[in-house]
Design an enzyme around this catalytic site. Structure first.
Site, PDB file in Angstrom:
ATOM      1  N   ASP A  72      87.834  59.127  24.207  1.00 13.41           N
ATOM      2  CA  ASP A  72      88.429  60.387  24.950  1.00 13.41           C
ATOM      3  C   ASP A  72      87.167  61.269  25.254  1.00 13.41           C
ATOM      4  O   ASP A  72      87.208  62.305  25.630  1.00 13.41           O
ATOM      5  CB  ASP A  72      89.210  61.216  24.281  1.00 13.41           C
ATOM      6  CG  ASP A  72      90.672  60.436  24.207  1.00 13.41           C
ATOM      7  OD1 ASP A  72      91.489  60.616  25.467  1.00 13.41           O
ATOM      8  OD2 ASP A  72      91.090  60.017  23.122  1.00 13.41           O
ATOM      9  N   GLU A  77      84.936  68.697  27.534  1.00  4.97           N
ATOM     10  CA  GLU A  77      85.383  70.382  27.529  1.00  4.97           C
ATOM     11  C   GLU A  77      85.803  70.605  25.826  1.00  4.97           C
ATOM     12  O   GLU A  77      85.646  71.648  25.514  1.00  4.97           O
ATOM     13  CB  GLU A  77      86.188  70.682  28.316  1.00  4.97           C
ATOM     14  CG  GLU A  77      86.825  72.078  28.276  1.00  4.97           C
ATOM     15  CD  GLU A  77      87.979  72.362  29.150  1.00  4.97           C
ATOM     16  OE1 GLU A  77      87.449  73.395  29.911  1.00  4.97           O
ATOM     17  OE2 GLU A  77      88.883  71.912  28.970  1.00  4.97           O
ATOM     18  N   ASP A  78      86.496  69.663  25.373  1.00  7.03           N
ATOM     19  CA  ASP A  78      87.068  69.762  24.201  1.00  7.03           C
ATOM     20  C   ASP A  78      86.133  69.859  22.950  1.00  7.03           C
ATOM     21  O   ASP A  78      86.486  70.177  21.788  1.00  7.03           O
ATOM     22  CB  ASP A  78      88.113  68.729  23.706  1.00  7.03           C
ATOM     23  CG  ASP A  78      89.284  68.810  24.699  1.00  7.03           C
ATOM     24  OD1 ASP A  78      89.573  69.993  25.008  1.00  7.03           O
ATOM     25  OD2 ASP A  78      89.719  67.767  25.229  1.00  7.03           O
ATOM     26  N   ARG A  97      88.627  61.925  17.773  1.00 12.26           N
ATOM     27  CA  ARG A  97      87.702  62.599  18.603  1.00 12.26           C
ATOM     28  C   ARG A  97      86.606  63.472  17.537  1.00 12.26           C
ATOM     29  O   ARG A  97      85.652  63.960  17.896  1.00 12.26           O
ATOM     30  CB  ARG A  97      88.227  63.700  19.302  1.00 12.26           C
ATOM     31  CG  ARG A  97      89.284  62.975  20.242  1.00 12.26           C
ATOM     32  CD  ARG A  97      89.759  63.611  21.570  1.00 12.26           C
ATOM     33  NE  ARG A  97      88.568  64.158  22.228  1.00 12.26           N
ATOM     34  CZ  ARG A  97      88.471  64.739  23.041  1.00 12.26           C
ATOM     35  NH1 ARG A  97      89.639  65.362  24.021  1.00 12.26           N
ATOM     36  NH2 ARG A  97      87.424  65.013  24.111  1.00 12.26           N
ATOM     37  N   ARG A 143      96.323  71.048  18.369  1.00 12.42           N
ATOM     38  CA  ARG A 143      94.679  70.458  18.399  1.00 12.42           C
ATOM     39  C   ARG A 143      94.030  71.705  17.751  1.00 12.42           C
ATOM     40  O   ARG A 143      92.946  71.855  17.315  1.00 12.42           O
ATOM     41  CB  ARG A 143      94.274  70.216  19.395  1.00 12.42           C
ATOM     42  CG  ARG A 143      95.036  69.083  20.093  1.00 12.42           C
ATOM     43  CD  ARG A 143      94.694  67.823  19.474  1.00 12.42           C
ATOM     44  NE  ARG A 143      95.229  66.587  20.101  1.00 12.42           N
ATOM     45  CZ  ARG A 143      94.656  65.797  21.115  1.00 12.42           C
ATOM     46  NH1 ARG A 143      93.669  66.206  21.589  1.00 12.42           N
ATOM     47  NH2 ARG A 143      95.632  64.748  21.419  1.00 12.42           N
ATOM     48  N   HIS A 174      97.132  71.533  25.919  1.00 12.12           N
ATOM     49  CA  HIS A 174      96.081  72.664  25.669  1.00 12.12           C
ATOM     50  C   HIS A 174      96.471  73.706  26.513  1.00 12.12           C
ATOM     51  O   HIS A 174      97.012  73.714  27.492  1.00 12.12           O
ATOM     52  CB  HIS A 174      94.887  72.137  26.138  1.00 12.12           C
ATOM     53  CG  HIS A 174      94.024  71.049  25.261  1.00 12.12           C
ATOM     54  ND1 HIS A 174      93.689  70.007  25.690  1.00 12.12           N
ATOM     55  CD2 HIS A 174      93.656  71.012  23.973  1.00 12.12           C
ATOM     56  CE1 HIS A 174      93.094  69.202  24.748  1.00 12.12           C
ATOM     57  NE2 HIS A 174      93.187  70.062  23.494  1.00 12.12           N
ATOM     58  N   CYS A 261      88.913  69.761  31.754  1.00 15.13           N
ATOM     59  CA  CYS A 261      88.295  68.804  30.713  1.00 15.13           C
ATOM     60  C   CYS A 261      87.161  68.012  30.814  1.00 15.13           C
ATOM     61  O   CYS A 261      86.566  67.716  29.784  1.00 15.13           O
ATOM     62  CB  CYS A 261      89.583  67.863  30.294  1.00 15.13           C
ATOM     63  SG  CYS A 261      91.091  68.316  30.675  1.00 15.13           S
TER      64      CYS A 261
HETATM   65  C1  CIR Z   1      93.193  63.923  24.270  1.00 15.25           C
HETATM   66  O1  CIR Z   1      94.585  63.807  23.708  1.00 15.25           O
HETATM   67  O2  CIR Z   1      92.336  64.515  23.718  1.00 15.25           O
HETATM   68  C2  CIR Z   1      92.664  63.303  25.535  1.00 15.25           C
HETATM   69  N1  CIR Z   1      93.511  62.356  25.933  1.00 15.25           N
HETATM   70  C3  CIR Z   1      92.960  64.292  26.688  1.00 15.25           C
HETATM   71  C4  CIR Z   1      92.127  65.695  26.420  1.00 15.25           C
HETATM   72  C5  CIR Z   1      92.222  66.394  27.611  1.00 15.25           C
HETATM   73  N2  CIR Z   1      91.442  67.549  27.410  1.00 15.25           N
HETATM   74  C6  CIR Z   1      91.724  69.011  27.750  1.00 15.25           C
HETATM   75  O3  CIR Z   1      92.914  69.363  28.436  1.00 15.25           O
HETATM   76  N3  CIR Z   1      90.876  69.678  27.669  1.00 15.25           N
END
Ligand code: CIR
Length: 270
Positions: A72, A77-78, A97, A143, A174, A261
């Site tokens: 991922d 951005e995460d 992650r 999260r 999110h 993201c």
């Molecule tokens: C996740 O579940 O972490 C990834 N498949 C998707 C993350 C999306 N990120 C975001 O909305 N900032």
């Protein structure tokens, strides 16, 4: 308050962005509902279009190599929060992650960015952080927990940024899955967030029903990038005077990801 804090345009005027290519492992990315794995070649093509759109909007884009160990990691951005005075490494809440932020931090330092390392013992995903002109909102979610929030709050308050805990709606990945900044006093939000107390002092444009995923749009300088396939939202924004550009995110959306993201956006220095 730092003299870099909350200048007009701080939340949508960007000079640079950092993206990470999707790897082959992206097929194994996390998804709430399995509609089949994304196709890596198609993902890369959509990702290249995304980079070009950021460049057209006036942003210098740094493209990082895929991290195959983290399916991922294209959702860069995460892993971090960009401020005008440095990049804060975060602590993504999904077990697969863990490690993305550390890998990113090492690369950012090599590139000469000022990195504020994460010592949180909780969790916090960048997708839950909405930077506005008046405060940074952090959505508590599956999260992002209270301990992660408290850690970020201490870092941000020390630098003069007002920060507030809010609620990511139940069942929504999110906070920013459901809203985005359009300008200093306007946000775009789904009906789930349109009446939220945190937006009481904003003008809120509500995403038409059935187009909820379009709330994950991004204003980048004078352009609002909107996911393709949501004509009523694109029309609403155009009617309100925003310059809209639509972009395909068919593969990212299979993994519950969207436009915000896939980049770290660095605010314009004064
Ligand atoms: C996740 O579940 O972490 C990834 N498949 C998707 C993350 C999306 N990120 C975001 O909305 N900032």
């Amino acid at each position: 308050m730092s003299d870099l804090t909350f200048r007009p345009g701080f939340s949508y005027r960007f000079s640079a962005a950092i993206v990470r290519r999707p790897g082959r492992s992206v097929a194994g990315g996390i998804r709430a509902i399995d509609r089949g794995p994304p196709d890596c070649a198609r993902f890369r093509q959509e990702h290249s279009e995304y980079i070009r759109a950021l460049e057209r909007a006036g942003v210098r884009v740094t493209v990082l190599d895929a991290l195959e160990a983290h399916p991922d990691s294209v959702f860069i951005e995460d892993a971090a929060l960009c401020l005008p005075d440095g990049i804060v490494l975060l602590r993504p809440g999904a077990p697969s992650r863990t490690g993305e932020a550390a890998a990113l931090g090492a690369t950012l330092e090599q590139l000469g960015h000022l990195v504020i390392a994460c010592q949180a013992d909780g969790f916090i995903d960048g997708g839950d952080i909405l930077t506005t002109e008046s405060a940074i909102f952090v959505g508590l979610s599956e999260r992002t927990d209270r301990r992660g929030f408290a850690w970020l709050e201490s870092i941000l308050e020390r630098r003069g940024y007002p920060v507030r805990a809010v609620r990511t709606p139940a069942g929504v990945l999110h906070f920013k899955s459901d809203c985005c900044v359009l300008d200093g006093d306007t946000v775009l939000a789904t009906y789930r967030l349109a009446g939220a107390e945190c937006f009481a002092s904003f003008r809120v444009l509500t995403v038409p029903r059935g187009e909820e995923a379009a709330a994950n749009s991004i204003r980048v300088n004078d352009t609002v990038l909107v996911p393709a396939g949501f004509p009523a939202t694109a029309e609403l924004l155009a009617r309100e005077g925003y310059a809209v550009e639509t972009l395909a995110v068919s593969q990212a959306s299979l993994l519950d990801g969207g436009l915000s993201c896939m980049s770290l956006r660095i605010p314009v220095a004064r």
